[in-house]
Design an enzyme around this catalytic site. Structure first.
Site, mmCIF file in Angstrom:
data_model
loop_
_atom_site.group_PDB
_atom_site.id
_atom_site.type_symbol
_atom_site.label_atom_id
_atom_site.label_comp_id
_atom_site.label_asym_id
_atom_site.label_seq_id
_atom_site.Cartn_x
_atom_site.Cartn_y
_atom_site.Cartn_z
ATOM 1 N N ASP A 7 0.854 -1.191 0.000
ATOM 2 C CA ASP A 7 0.000 0.000 0.000
ATOM 3 C C ASP A 7 0.887 1.237 0.000
ATOM 4 O OD1 ASP A 7 -2.837 1.035 0.186
ATOM 5 O OD2 ASP A 7 -1.855 2.161 1.791
ATOM 6 N N GLU A 9 0.813 5.691 0.253
ATOM 7 C CA GLU A 9 0.123 6.956 0.478
ATOM 8 C C GLU A 9 0.848 7.975 -0.383
ATOM 9 O OE1 GLU A 9 -2.706 7.248 2.154
ATOM 10 O OE2 GLU A 9 -2.577 5.122 2.715
ATOM 11 N N HIS A 149 -5.953 4.754 5.940
ATOM 12 C CA HIS A 149 -5.162 5.697 5.147
ATOM 13 C C HIS A 149 -3.741 5.865 5.680
ATOM 14 C CE1 HIS A 149 -8.616 6.583 2.722
ATOM 15 N NE2 HIS A 149 -9.306 6.887 3.779
ATOM 16 N N ASP A 154 -3.446 -0.250 6.139
ATOM 17 C CA ASP A 154 -4.164 -0.622 4.918
ATOM 18 C C ASP A 154 -3.669 -1.959 4.376
ATOM 19 O OD1 ASP A 154 -5.703 1.643 5.154
ATOM 20 O OD2 ASP A 154 -4.800 2.707 3.464
#
Length: 171
Positions: A7, A9, A149, A154
């Site tokens: 994952d 961001e 998030h 995540d």
């Protein structure tokens, strides 16, 4: 089967240096599994070239001070590549995250990932009945008690979704 849950961001902002809107990776999280068992984690913040906006901080909690001493993307992505090796990659809405990964690998290291990529969004749509298939909705559906998030939390949710879908697919 061994695999890595991934994952990212990112920071969507206007770059004064590049004079355009850019999406930069600001966090990479990954969890490595062997035989369905978590064996190792990878996490790094990434120092972007553009400041993190307050809007992005409200979404993922990542601030400019958190990334000020982090590696730049060229170093972070190479470390991630070393962590992943040749294992399968699993991500929610995989084409989105892999687009960022592939673009940066190509730009900084003139290479791309050749790993098999599995998309839990596609699997969730097939095997899980929920009003939508956003990771937040799936987190609540499976009652996973982690944040949202941020890359590692995540990954945890994505791992639960993947394990569930794998089990459903083999029935």
């Amino acid at each position: 089967m061994s695999y890595v849950i991934l994952d990212l961001e990112w920071n969507g902002s206007y770059s004064k240096v590049l004079h355009k809107f850019v999406n930069e990776i600001i966090e990479i999280g990954a969890i490595k599994y062997h035989g369905g068992i978590e064996v190792e984690r990878f996490h790094t913040y990434v120092k972007p070239y553009s400041p993190i906006t307050s809007k992005i901080t409200r979404i993922n909690g990542i601030t400019n001070s958190m990334v000020k001493d982090a590696p730049r993307i060229d170093t972070a992505i190479k470390s991630f590549e070393n962590f992943v090796e040749n294992m399968h990659l699993v991500a929610h809405n995989a084409s989105f995250d892999m687009g960022f990964i592939q673009t940066n690998m190509n730009h900084y290291h003139e290479t791309t990932f050749e790993n098999t990529v599995i998309d839990t969004l596609t699997l969730a749509r097939k095997y899980i009945e929920t009003p939508n298939h956003k990771l937040e909705t799936l987190k609540n559906h499976f009652k996973v008690n982690v944040g949202s998030h941020n890359a590692i939390d995540d990954c945890v949710v994505c791992g639960k979704v993947y394990a569930h879908c794998k089990e459903k697919a083999t029935l």
